[in-house]
Design an enzyme around this catalytic site. Structure first.
Site, PDB file in Angstrom:
ATOM      1  N   LYS A  86       0.838  -1.210   0.000  1.00 33.12           N
ATOM      2  CA  LYS A  86       0.000   0.000   0.000  1.00 33.12           C
ATOM      3  C   LYS A  86       0.873   1.260   0.000  1.00 33.12           C
ATOM      4  O   LYS A  86       0.640   2.183  -0.782  1.00 33.12           O
ATOM      5  CB  LYS A  86      -0.903   0.004   1.243  1.00 33.12           C
ATOM      6  N   ASN A  87       1.847   1.301   0.871  1.00 37.25           N
ATOM      7  CA  ASN A  87       2.608   2.544   1.031  1.00 37.25           C
ATOM      8  C   ASN A  87       3.624   2.782  -0.082  1.00 37.25           C
ATOM      9  O   ASN A  87       4.206   3.861  -0.172  1.00 37.25           O
ATOM     10  CB  ASN A  87       3.279   2.587   2.405  1.00 37.25           C
ATOM     11  N   CYS A 144      -4.437  12.978  12.917  1.00 37.67           N
ATOM     12  CA  CYS A 144      -5.154  11.721  12.733  1.00 37.67           C
ATOM     13  C   CYS A 144      -4.978  10.890  13.983  1.00 37.67           C
ATOM     14  O   CYS A 144      -4.365  11.333  14.946  1.00 37.67           O
ATOM     15  CB  CYS A 144      -4.699  10.984  11.479  1.00 37.67           C
ATOM     16  N   ARG A 198       0.852  14.751  13.128  1.00 37.07           N
ATOM     17  CA  ARG A 198       1.377  14.525  11.786  1.00 37.07           C
ATOM     18  C   ARG A 198       1.416  15.775  10.900  1.00 37.07           C
ATOM     19  O   ARG A 198       0.686  15.891   9.912  1.00 37.07           O
ATOM     20  CB  ARG A 198       0.611  13.389  11.099  1.00 37.07           C
ATOM     21  N   ASP A 238       4.827   0.729  11.867  1.00 39.16           N
ATOM     22  CA  ASP A 238       3.602   0.104  11.363  1.00 39.16           C
ATOM     23  C   ASP A 238       3.450  -1.348  11.818  1.00 39.16           C
ATOM     24  O   ASP A 238       2.433  -1.982  11.503  1.00 39.16           O
ATOM     25  CB  ASP A 238       3.558   0.171   9.828  1.00 39.16           C
ATOM     26  N   ARG A 243      -8.611  -0.621   4.959  1.00 42.09           N
ATOM     27  CA  ARG A 243      -7.685   0.385   4.423  1.00 42.09           C
ATOM     28  C   ARG A 243      -6.294  -0.217   4.219  1.00 42.09           C
ATOM     29  O   ARG A 243      -5.535   0.263   3.379  1.00 42.09           O
ATOM     30  CB  ARG A 243      -7.575   1.585   5.372  1.00 42.09           C
TER      31      ARG A 243
HETATM   32  C1  EPZ Z   1       4.470   6.977   6.137  1.00 44.99           C
HETATM   33  O1  EPZ Z   1       3.735   8.071   6.653  1.00 44.99           O
HETATM   34  C2  EPZ Z   1       3.497   5.826   6.034  1.00 44.99           C
HETATM   35  N1  EPZ Z   1       2.410   6.205   5.165  1.00 44.99           N
HETATM   36  C3  EPZ Z   1       2.972   5.477   7.429  1.00 44.99           C
HETATM   37  O2  EPZ Z   1       2.143   4.335   7.283  1.00 44.99           O
HETATM   38  C4  EPZ Z   1       4.163   5.136   8.322  1.00 44.99           C
HETATM   39  O3  EPZ Z   1       3.699   4.891   9.628  1.00 44.99           O
HETATM   40  C5  EPZ Z   1       5.162   6.290   8.329  1.00 44.99           C
HETATM   41  O4  EPZ Z   1       5.561   6.615   6.961  1.00 44.99           O
HETATM   42  C6  EPZ Z   1       6.438   5.998   9.116  1.00 44.99           C
HETATM   43  O5  EPZ Z   1       7.069   4.864   8.596  1.00 44.99           O
HETATM   44  C7  EPZ Z   1       2.566   6.119   3.856  1.00 44.99           C
HETATM   45  O6  EPZ Z   1       3.612   5.751   3.335  1.00 44.99           O
HETATM   46  C8  EPZ Z   1       1.402   6.478   3.010  1.00 44.99           C
HETATM   47  P1  EPZ Z   1       6.637  10.351   8.037  1.00 44.99           P
HETATM   48  P2  EPZ Z   1       4.336   9.550   6.587  1.00 44.99           P
HETATM   49  O7  EPZ Z   1       6.561  11.610   7.270  1.00 44.99           O
HETATM   50  O8  EPZ Z   1       5.122   9.692   5.350  1.00 44.99           O
HETATM   51  C9  EPZ Z   1       6.922  13.712  11.424  1.00 44.99           C
HETATM   52  C10 EPZ Z   1       0.253   2.957   7.800  1.00 44.99           C
HETATM   53  O9  EPZ Z   1      -0.395   2.456   8.760  1.00 44.99           O
HETATM   54  N2  EPZ Z   1       6.760  14.695  10.344  1.00 44.99           N
HETATM   55  O10 EPZ Z   1       7.803   9.448   7.782  1.00 44.99           O
HETATM   56  O11 EPZ Z   1       3.225  10.488   6.840  1.00 44.99           O
HETATM   57  C11 EPZ Z   1       5.661  12.879  11.626  1.00 44.99           C
HETATM   58  O12 EPZ Z   1       4.723  13.552  12.425  1.00 44.99           O
HETATM   59  C12 EPZ Z   1       0.930   4.242   7.989  1.00 44.99           C
HETATM   60  O13 EPZ Z   1       0.335   2.418   6.688  1.00 44.99           O
HETATM   61  C13 EPZ Z   1       6.902  16.031  10.631  1.00 44.99           C
HETATM   62  O14 EPZ Z   1       7.122  16.436  11.784  1.00 44.99           O
HETATM   63  O15 EPZ Z   1       5.291   9.520   7.856  1.00 44.99           O
HETATM   64  C14 EPZ Z   1       6.222  11.634  12.260  1.00 44.99           C
HETATM   65  O16 EPZ Z   1       6.397  11.862  13.634  1.00 44.99           O
HETATM   66  C15 EPZ Z   1       0.348   5.250   8.832  1.00 44.99           C
HETATM   67  N3  EPZ Z   1       6.750  16.927   9.610  1.00 44.99           N
HETATM   68  C16 EPZ Z   1       7.591  11.488  11.589  1.00 44.99           C
HETATM   69  O17 EPZ Z   1       7.902  12.767  11.040  1.00 44.99           O
HETATM   70  C17 EPZ Z   1       6.503  16.546   8.337  1.00 44.99           C
HETATM   71  O18 EPZ Z   1       6.382  17.412   7.460  1.00 44.99           O
HETATM   72  C18 EPZ Z   1       7.662  10.466  10.457  1.00 44.99           C
HETATM   73  O19 EPZ Z   1       6.556  10.677   9.570  1.00 44.99           O
HETATM   74  C19 EPZ Z   1       6.394  15.182   8.043  1.00 44.99           C
HETATM   75  C20 EPZ Z   1       6.539  14.268   9.076  1.00 44.99           C
END
Ligand code: EPZ
Length: 428
Positions: free
Chosen positions: A22-23, A124, A129, A314, A406
Site C-alpha cells: 500500500k505505502n 489523525c 502529523r 507500522d 484500508r
Molecule cells: C508513512 O507516513 C506511512 N504512510 C505510514 O504508514 C508510516 O507509519 C510512516 O511513513 C512511518 O514509517 C505512507 O507511506 C502512506 P513520516 P508519513 O513523514 O510519510 C513527522 C500505515 O499504517 N513529520 O515518515 O506520513 C511525523 O509527524 C501508515 O500504513 C513532521 O514532523 O510519515 C512523524 O512523527 C500510517 N513533519 C515522523 O515525522 C513533516 O512534514 C515520520 O513521519 C512530516 C513528518
C-alpha cells in the site's frame, strides 16, 4: 458496519500470498501526474486507500482504467493512469481528509503545472502529523508556499529549481514528495537525511523508468538531476513488508507456521531479528519467507521503532499483541509517532498487562488472553486486535472493520485459509 468475529486458539498453518505494498502504491499513483503519457501500475493491492487516492487523481483529470489480475504470476490489480491534461490543481478537503497520503500530489502538481492548492491534512488517530517538512522542502526548490483557509497554496510559475534539502528528521512522505518534485526541476537537487524505506527505492525505480535521473535512493542522500519531461512506463509494485510482518506475528502469536509467498526477507530483517529473539524461526525459502514458532511460549523481547532499516512503527501494535502473551516482559518504545498506543486499552480489555510510560509501553506477558468485543482507529492497531483474538480464549469481535480494509486485502480469507476461525459479519 461490518465486524470481524474470531474464535481464538487455533494455530495459523499454511501459505499466504503477500500483496503489493500500500505505502509504495500510494506515491506511485501520484507519480502519474508527472507525465502526459500512460503509467501502468501492476500488483496494486485492492484496498480502500488506493480507491480514495484514485478518486483524487480522477478529480485532477487523470484518466484511470482498471484491468483485472494479469495472467501468470501477476495477481494484483492493474491500473493504467493517463494524466494527459491536468484539469484541476486543487486537492479538495473532502478527499484529502479521508487520507493523509493525498499530500503526495503536491510535489507532482507543482513540478508539472507550476502550482498546486492542497487542503492541509489534519491530525489523525496516531498523532498530529504535520507536513511542514514537505512545505519547507518545496520552498527550498523555489516555490512560494502560503497557508490560507485550510489550504496549502504553492506556486512556482517559472518552474522549480534544484537545491539542497536537509531534513531535520527522517520523513518518508516528505522524501517522496520532494523526490517527485525534483525530477522536473531545473538543475540538481540533493535530499540529505532522506528516508531509506523500500517504498522510496521502489518509487525511485519507477521514476527512473519514466526517465528521471536519480542516484542514492535507499541511502540517506538522494541526488536528482532534473529533466525536461518524463514518459510513461509499466511498473510492478513491491510486496507489502507490513502485511508480511503482520502474518509473521500471526504465526508467532498462535504458535503456528506459515510460508509467506512473495515476501522479501531483507525488507523485514529487523522484524525477523526481533521475532527470532522471541523464539520464532524465520528462514528464506525459494518462494518467500517461512515463519514458525519454536515449541512453547514466546519470550519477551524489547523493541524500539525506528526509520528503516529499524523496526517499523507500522508493526509496533502487532508486536505488542504478540508480546502480550510472551513469557517475561517486553519494553516497546515508539519513537516515530507520539500517539500510537491506542491499541493498549483494547489489548488490556482482552486481559493483557500493559503500562504506558511516555513513549514506552511495558508489556508483562500473560499465559492467555481472553476474547472480547474491541475496536481501534487505524489499520495497524485494528489488526493487532485481530492477532490477539487469534490467540485468545473464546470469541473476539473487532468493530470498525473499515480500518482493516484500508490496510489489509482479504485479511479474513487469508487467515481462514490457514485454519483460523475468523469471519466477517456484514452489517448495515
Ligand atoms: C508513512 O507516513 C506511512 N504512510 C505510514 O504508514 C508510516 O507509519 C510512516 O511513513 C512511518 O514509517 C505512507 O507511506 C502512506 P513520516 P508519513 O513523514 O510519510 C513527522 C500505515 O499504517 N513529520 O515518515 O506520513 C511525523 O509527524 C501508515 O500504513 C513532521 O514532523 O510519515 C512523524 O512523527 C500510517 N513533519 C515522523 O515525522 C513533516 O512534514 C515520520 O513521519 C512530516 C513528518
Amino acid at each position: 458496519m461490518d465486524r470481524i468475529r474470531i474464535r481464538g486458539g487455533k494455530p495459523i498453518d499454511g501459505r499466504i500470498v503477500i500483496g503489493g505494498a500500500k505505502n509504495a502504491a500510494l506515491p506511485l499513483l501520484t507519480a502519474s501526474l508527472l507525465t502526459d503519457e500512460t503509467l501502468v501500475l501492476t500488483n496494486l493491492p485492492r484496498l480502500a486507500d488506493i480507491t480514495t487516492l484514485t478518486h483524487l487523481l480522477v478529480q485532477h483529470g487523470v484518466s484511470v482504467t482498471m484491468n483485472g489480475a494479469e495472467a501468470g504470476e501477476e495477481r494484483g490489480h492493474v491500473l493504467e493512469l493517463s494524466a494527459r491534461r491536468i484539469a484541476s490543481t486543487t486537492a479538495p478537503y473532502d478527499l484529502v481528509r479521508k487520507m493523509r497520503a493525498s499530500i503526495l500530489v503536491l510535489g507532482p502538481l507543482l513540478a508539472r503545472c507550476g502550482e498546486a492548492r492542497v487542503s492541509l491534512p489534519g491530525g489523525c488517530a496516531i498523532g498530529p502529523r504535520p507536513v511542514d517538512l514537505h512545505l519547507k522542502g518545496m520552498e527550498r526548490l523555489g516555490a512560494t508556499v502560503e497557508l490560507r483557509q485550510g489550504y496549502i497554496h504553492a506556486s512556482a510559475p517559472k518552474g522549480l529549481v534544484g537545491s539542497e534539502v536537509v531534513f531535520p528528521i527522517v520523513s518518508v512522505g516528505a522524501t517522496e514528495n520532494l523526490m517527485m518534485a525534483a525530477t522536473l526541476a531545473e538543475g540538481e537537487t540533493t535530499l540529505v537525511n532522506a528516508a531509506r524505506e523500500p517504498e522510496i527505492v521502489d518509487l525511485a525505480r519507477c521514476l527512473a523508468a519514466m526517465g528521471a535521473e536519480i542516484d542514492g535512493a535507499g541511502s540517506d542522500r538522494i541526488r536528482i538531476r532534473g529533466v525536461k519531461r518524463l514518459r510513461g512506463t509499466r511498473h510492478r509494485v513491491i510486496p507489502d513488508r507490513i502485511e508480511t510482518g503482520t502474518y509473521m506475528m500471526a504465526a508467532a502469536i498462535t504458535g503456528g507456521a506459515v510460508e509467506l509467498l512473495g515476501a522479501e526477507h531483507e525488507a523485514v530483517a529487523a522484524v525477523a531479528r526481533a521475532l527470532e529473539g522471541a523464539g520464532v524461526e524465520v528462514s528464506e525459502t525459494p518462494r518467500g519467507i517461512h515463519v514458525r514458532r519454536r515449541n512453547g511460549r514466546l519470550t519477551g523481547v524489547d523493541v524500539m521503532t525506528e526509520p528503516f532499516p529499524g523496526f517499523p512503527t507500522d508493526l509496533q501494535a502487532q508486536m505488542m499483541a504478540a508480546m502480550a502473551t510472551a513469557d517475561g516482559a517486553a519494553m516497546i518504545t515508539e519513537t516515530i509517532f507520539e500517539n500510537r498506543f491506542m491499541h493498549v486499552p483494547e489489548l488490556c480489555r482482552m486481559g493483557a498487562n500493559i503500562n504506558v510510560h511516555g513513549a514506552s509501553a511495558m508489556v508483562r506477558g500473560v499465559p492467555k488472553l481472553t476474547g472480547a468485543p474491541v475496536m481501534a482507529t487505524d489499520p495497524r492497531a485494528s489488526v493487532s486486535l485481530v492477532l490477539a483474538g487469534l490467540a485468545a480464549e473464546g470469541e473476539t469481535v473487532v468493530n470498525r472493520v473499515y480500518h482493516l480494509d484500508r490496510g489489509y486485502e482479504q485479511l479474513e480469507e487469508k487467515l481462514a485459509a490457514c485454519g483460523a476461525d475468523i469471519e466477517r459479519l456484514v452489517g448495515d
